[in-house]
Design a protein around this motif. Structure first.
Motif: not given
Length: 411
Positions: A271-297
């Motif tokens: 739930a906290l991750g969904f709440a922070a997603f909009d701000r995170l995506r606006a700051r980093w952009g799709n490509a960078r967020v996707f790269g972080v997601i894959v590494m953390l996964s």
């Protein structure tokens, strides 16, 4: 549009997700206590996922193609209420199967509708607000599980009354917010016809697959298929976690309170991750967020596979925020950008059918079967699915960039 933005859509999310965790976690013992045999319980529970594969996309496509979303909404609402009565009163396999299938079909269409509307929701500054709305849904899942847990432990009578009662409350809440949903769907379709500013987001307007005038249909189709394939692998990798985490923890000697605390941490951070997603995506952009997601996964699957101490296991559970919360939000927005507004609900239904009905269900089934032999090695499957899904999404992005460059050169 102000009314559904302020309370109709949030109310719909609360109503839908309130019994979601209960249905997935407690439906098998509920059916068992009604006297059904283990194989009958298995057939009914598997029907929940089978509905996502078949009836969900078919109903959504029929409603979108015929412009009969309002009719289907009312039918789903009242059919869901009738199915709740069948679920509560019947003790036979046929009646319970029918009730569960109807409930699952109705809920699947409501979910696709909610996701289609939420991915188009914007704040006062024009930013996407899907994450904050989805966070409300995850919090409702936690609230439903906590509420049901108290009722479930209150005695045999409550055990049979609690689950249908929670589903009934969900159906009533969805029915109450139905009028607001209808107006929102009509506004979404009228924006497509009139070419208003809410037809597409700025990112979607620049997306090569969203500009039908410049992108050949073959490229758009290929982009959509690659997106569905990548989402099936990336989201489906979490099915290994759902199907094996508790059993592995028990094998490693973790007690009941520790396991419950880890699961609470996973759903809470979701739930906290969904709440922070909009701000995170606006700051980093799709490509960078996707790269972080894959590494953390990939890090998450490594932590869960290692026979480490409880703090490392806690870190693996907390990283659910990356492999599921952020990944699902990103995929839902990509589906929004690729789907025409008229077929927005169909697009979300197909995505759910692939990612959940094929990916999650298939990986969970395989992990549960392979766990006695593979042990913690089942998370190698999750890592392989994550790496494969990332490669598919990267291929899609490369093809989209090549199509964009070709269109610029031709112009």
């Amino acid at each position: 549009m102000r009314d559904w933005r302020t309370w109709h859509l949030p109310l719909g999310y609360i109503g839908f997700f309130l019994p979601a965790g209960v249905l997935l976690g407690y439906l098998p013992p509920f059916l068992r206590d009604k006297g059904l045999a283990p194989d009958e319980v298995g057939w009914i529970f598997s029907a929940v996922f089978g509905v996502k594969l078949l009836t969900g996309p078919m109903l959504a496509w029929w409603a979108d193609a015929s412009r009969r979303q309002s009719h289907l909404l009312w039918m789903a609402a009242w059919a869901g209420l009738a199915a709740v009565w069948l679920l509560a009163s019947s003790t036979h396999f046929g009646g319970l199967l029918l009730g569960v299938v109807v409930i699952a079909a109705c809920r699947n269409y409501f979910q696709s509708l909610l996701e289609a509307l939420a991915t188009r929701l914007r704040g006062a500054g024009g930013g996407v607000r899907y994450g904050s709305m989805r966070a409300l849904g995850s919090a409702s899942v936690c609230a439903g599980v906590l509420l049901f847990g108290g009722l479930w432990s209150a005695g045999p009578a409550w055990q049979q009354a609690a689950l249908p009662l929670l589903v009934l409350v969900s159906a009533l809440v969805l029915l109450f917010s139905l009028r607001g949903m209808q107006s929102a769907v009509q506004a979404m379709l009228q924006a497509t016809v009139q070419g208003g500013p809410q037809t597409q987001s700025p990112a979607a307007a620049q997306h090569p697959a969203a500009r039908s005038a410049r992108t050949p249909p073959s490229l758009a189709t290929r982009s959509g298929l690659l997106l569905l394939a990548g989402a099936t692998l990336l989201i489906g990798a979490n099915g290994v976690f759902y199907g094996s985490a508790t059993l592995l923890l028990q094998q490693r000697g973790a007690g009941g309170p520790a396991i419950a605390a880890l699961w609470c941490a996973a759903f809470g951070v979701e739930a906290l991750g969904f709440a922070a997603f909009d701000r995170l995506r606006a700051r980093w952009g799709n490509a960078r967020v996707f790269g972080v997601i894959v590494m953390l996964s990939l890090l998450r699957w490594s932590l869960l596979a290692a026979d480490g101490a409880l703090p490392w296991m806690l870190a693996g559970f907390v990283l659910h925020v990356a492999s599921f919360s952020w990944m699902h939000a990103l995929c839902a927005l990509w589906v929004r950008d690729l789907s025409p507004s008229r077929y927005a609900i169909t697009g979300q239904a197909i995505y759910t059918a692939c990612a959940h009905g094929i990916g999650l269900a298939g990986a969970a089934w395989f992990a549960s079967r392979a766990l006695p032999t593979w042990g913690a090695g089942v998370y190698g499957l999750a890592a392989t699915m994550t790496a494969g899904g990332a490669l598919v999404i990267a291929t899609r992005a490369a093809l989209a960039e090549r199509a964009r460059v070709s269109a610029v050169l031709q112009a």
